[in-house]
Design an enzyme around this catalytic site. Structure first.
Site, PDB file in Angstrom:
ATOM      1  N   ASP A 134     -13.345  18.195   2.497  1.00 15.47           N
ATOM      2  CA  ASP A 134     -12.313  17.218   2.144  1.00 15.47           C
ATOM      3  C   ASP A 134     -11.174  17.927   1.430  1.00 15.47           C
ATOM      4  O   ASP A 134     -11.379  18.978   0.804  1.00 15.47           O
ATOM      5  CB  ASP A 134     -12.887  16.155   1.194  1.00 15.47           C
ATOM      6  N   ARG A 185      -8.850  17.288  10.225  1.00 14.85           N
ATOM      7  CA  ARG A 185      -8.808  15.833  10.040  1.00 14.85           C
ATOM      8  C   ARG A 185      -7.455  15.543   9.387  1.00 14.85           C
ATOM      9  O   ARG A 185      -7.147  16.096   8.327  1.00 14.85           O
ATOM     10  CB  ARG A 185      -9.933  15.375   9.107  1.00 14.85           C
TER      11      ARG A 185
HETATM   12  P1  FDA Z   1      -2.314   2.811   4.939  1.00 14.95           P
HETATM   13  O1  FDA Z   1      -2.588   3.081   3.493  1.00 14.95           O
HETATM   14  O2  FDA Z   1      -0.898   2.611   5.356  1.00 14.95           O
HETATM   15  O3  FDA Z   1      -3.183   1.554   5.367  1.00 14.95           O
HETATM   16  C1  FDA Z   1      -3.082   0.984   6.668  1.00 14.95           C
HETATM   17  C2  FDA Z   1      -3.943  -0.272   6.680  1.00 14.95           C
HETATM   18  O4  FDA Z   1      -5.319   0.087   6.533  1.00 14.95           O
HETATM   19  C3  FDA Z   1      -3.696  -1.230   5.535  1.00 14.95           C
HETATM   20  O5  FDA Z   1      -2.635  -2.098   5.824  1.00 14.95           O
HETATM   21  C4  FDA Z   1      -5.032  -1.930   5.415  1.00 14.95           C
HETATM   22  O6  FDA Z   1      -5.178  -2.911   6.428  1.00 14.95           O
HETATM   23  C5  FDA Z   1      -6.011  -0.813   5.693  1.00 14.95           C
HETATM   24  N1  FDA Z   1      -6.421  -0.102   4.472  1.00 14.95           N
HETATM   25  C6  FDA Z   1      -6.056   1.147   4.085  1.00 14.95           C
HETATM   26  N2  FDA Z   1      -6.668   1.497   2.933  1.00 14.95           N
HETATM   27  C7  FDA Z   1      -7.411   0.443   2.566  1.00 14.95           C
HETATM   28  C8  FDA Z   1      -8.281   0.183   1.456  1.00 14.95           C
HETATM   29  N3  FDA Z   1      -8.478   1.084   0.502  1.00 14.95           N
HETATM   30  N4  FDA Z   1      -8.893  -1.026   1.387  1.00 14.95           N
HETATM   31  C9  FDA Z   1      -8.706  -1.967   2.365  1.00 14.95           C
HETATM   32  N5  FDA Z   1      -7.901  -1.775   3.448  1.00 14.95           N
HETATM   33  C10 FDA Z   1      -7.272  -0.592   3.538  1.00 14.95           C
HETATM   34  N6  FDA Z   1      -7.508  11.515   1.635  1.00 14.95           N
HETATM   35  C11 FDA Z   1      -7.381  12.729   1.053  1.00 14.95           C
HETATM   36  O7  FDA Z   1      -6.442  12.945   0.283  1.00 14.95           O
HETATM   37  N7  FDA Z   1      -8.310  13.717   1.289  1.00 14.95           N
HETATM   38  C12 FDA Z   1      -9.346  13.525   2.159  1.00 14.95           C
HETATM   39  O8  FDA Z   1     -10.150  14.445   2.360  1.00 14.95           O
HETATM   40  C13 FDA Z   1      -9.458  12.260   2.800  1.00 14.95           C
HETATM   41  N8  FDA Z   1     -10.484  12.012   3.668  1.00 14.95           N
HETATM   42  C14 FDA Z   1     -10.449  10.843   4.418  1.00 14.95           C
HETATM   43  C15 FDA Z   1     -11.380  10.645   5.437  1.00 14.95           C
HETATM   44  C16 FDA Z   1     -11.279   9.529   6.255  1.00 14.95           C
HETATM   45  C17 FDA Z   1     -12.257   9.354   7.363  1.00 14.95           C
HETATM   46  C18 FDA Z   1     -10.241   8.568   6.041  1.00 14.95           C
HETATM   47  C19 FDA Z   1     -10.074   7.367   6.930  1.00 14.95           C
HETATM   48  C20 FDA Z   1      -9.360   8.732   5.010  1.00 14.95           C
HETATM   49  C21 FDA Z   1      -9.459   9.849   4.171  1.00 14.95           C
HETATM   50  N9  FDA Z   1      -8.572  10.034   3.123  1.00 14.95           N
HETATM   51  C22 FDA Z   1      -8.510  11.260   2.512  1.00 14.95           C
HETATM   52  C23 FDA Z   1      -7.767   8.891   2.618  1.00 14.95           C
HETATM   53  C24 FDA Z   1      -6.365   8.841   3.201  1.00 14.95           C
HETATM   54  O9  FDA Z   1      -5.595   9.896   2.676  1.00 14.95           O
HETATM   55  C25 FDA Z   1      -5.672   7.513   2.878  1.00 14.95           C
HETATM   56  O10 FDA Z   1      -5.515   7.399   1.488  1.00 14.95           O
HETATM   57  C26 FDA Z   1      -6.392   6.273   3.388  1.00 14.95           C
HETATM   58  O11 FDA Z   1      -6.925   6.483   4.659  1.00 14.95           O
HETATM   59  C27 FDA Z   1      -5.416   5.066   3.489  1.00 14.95           C
HETATM   60  O12 FDA Z   1      -4.371   5.375   4.350  1.00 14.95           O
HETATM   61  P2  FDA Z   1      -4.237   4.800   5.858  1.00 14.95           P
HETATM   62  O13 FDA Z   1      -3.971   5.970   6.742  1.00 14.95           O
HETATM   63  O14 FDA Z   1      -5.378   3.978   6.221  1.00 14.95           O
HETATM   64  O15 FDA Z   1      -2.874   3.981   5.860  1.00 14.95           O
END
Ligand code: FDA
Length: 310
Positions: A134, A185
């Site tokens: 990560d 990733r």
């Molecule tokens: P965005 O924040 O724009 O959200 C899009 C939509 O997704 C929202 O409108 C909502 O519907 C839904 N959503 C997102 N987050 C939500 C929450 N917490 N609760 C409920 N609904 C939510 N980061 C990092 O810095 N280091 C890492 O190693 C990782 N590893 C990682 C693994 C995996 C498999 C995922 C999916 C994510 C990570 N992350 C991470 C976290 C990533 O950086 C990010 O903070 C989250 O995925 C939220 O961003 P989105 O891309 O979902 O978009």
């Protein structure tokens, strides 16, 4: 809206000992416990049960034994032993072998060489596993990439890295990792970062993610598109189909408890989807990051606490 404003707020809350104590009292210990939406449980048995349920829905998974920022070598060694036990339990259970971990959990803040030794122990024991390192806050980006490249240079091939679209440096990092032939990733970035290193506005982070995901599909090696953002997912789908990429040449990834509907619909459309399954007693910082991404989650937590109090 400033993407960092709510991250800052929850970062401050994450440092509150009072809140941490209240959370560990109420967060996981009852059927209504609010943290359970995002965390599969405290034990490896609970994580394996969650993983089996995920597999039965046609999805893949990666298990994360929660922990980070350990401050002594003995804690780092204990975390390493825990990971070795998790690897053994996963092997015995016969489920998919895929783990995610953090270098500060293995002692990076205490002694870099020991953290690398600890990681090597896990890589060597975890036969047939894929291990994803990560990415933590930007203070660790360079050292994490350095360690990753060193291990790659030593011939370890069952490892992958994470890059964060909010950091300005990521376009260059993506090129370096693509040149190695290693797996990335791609995430938006979960940490509170300053404007000297990272985009502050959601629109800018999204634009960077869209650019990076296209490049990864063009030049990357089995990229993991980790987001719940339907716009980013659609951009990736359209670009992959323009490039005539098979659905087996990349995967989507999402966090446990978030957008299960979307996870299922992607699988029905023929895509690979991996769910990141966090578990363990050290769930509080992870949980706070999830709240920071979506302040609406706070309402859910407050309702949980209110029902605990009844
Ligand atoms: P965005 O924040 O724009 O959200 C899009 C939509 O997704 C929202 O409108 C909502 O519907 C839904 N959503 C997102 N987050 C939500 C929450 N917490 N609760 C409920 N609904 C939510 N980061 C990092 O810095 N280091 C890492 O190693 C990782 N590893 C990682 C693994 C995996 C498999 C995922 C999916 C994510 C990570 N992350 C991470 C976290 C990533 O950086 C990010 O903070 C989250 O995925 C939220 O961003 P989105 O891309 O979902 O978009």
């Amino acid at each position: 809206m400033l993407a960092n404003a709510s991250k800052t707020f929850f970062h401050l809350l994450a440092r509150s000992d009072l809140l941490k104590r209240a959370a560990s009292r109420y967060g996981m210990r009852s059927p209504t416990a609010f943290a359970r939406r995002f965390i599969a449980g405290e034990t490896v048995e609970e994580a394996i049960a969650a993983a089996r349920a995920i597999e039965s829905r046609g999805l893949l998974h990666t298990l994360d034994f929660l922990g980070e920022s350990v401050s002594s070598l003995s804690e780092a060694e204990a975390a390493t032993r825990d990971y070795l036990r998790v690897a053994d339990a996963v092997t015995q259970a016969g489920i998919i072998r895929n783990l995610s971990l953090k270098l500060t959990q293995l002692g990076l803040d205490v002694d870099r060489a020991s953290a690398v030794d600890n990681l090597r122990k896990i890589l060597e024991r975890a036969e047939g596993f894929f291990i994803r390192i990560d990415m933590e806050s930007s203070a660790y980006t360079q050292v994490t990439l350095d360690i990753f490249e060193m291990l790659w240079g030593q011939g370890y091939r069952n490892i992958g890295i994470v890059l964060q679209a909010d950091l300005y440096r990521t376009e260059a990092d993506e090129e370096r990792i693509a040149a190695l032939g290693a797996r990335v990733r791609l995430v938006k970035g979960a940490y509170r970062e300053s404007k000297t290193v990272a985009y502050q506005k959601k629109a800018d982070v999204d634009a960077a993610y869209a650019r990076l995901v296209k490049r990864l599909l063009e030049r990357g090696h089995y990229p993991a598109i980790a987001t719940h953002d339907i716009n980013m997912i659609n951009i990736a789908r359209e670009h992959a189909s323009a490039l005539r990429l098979g659905a087996d040449s990349f995967e989507f990834q999402m966090l446990y408890g978030i957008r299960r509907d979307l996870q299922g619909s992607l699988v029905r459309d023929g895509y690979r989807v991996r769910v990141y399954v966090p578990f363990g007693r050290q769930w509080f910082p992870y949980f706070m990051r999830r709240l920071g991404e979506r302040p609406a989650n706070l309402g859910f937590v407050l309702r949980g606490i209110a029902s605990e109090g009844r």
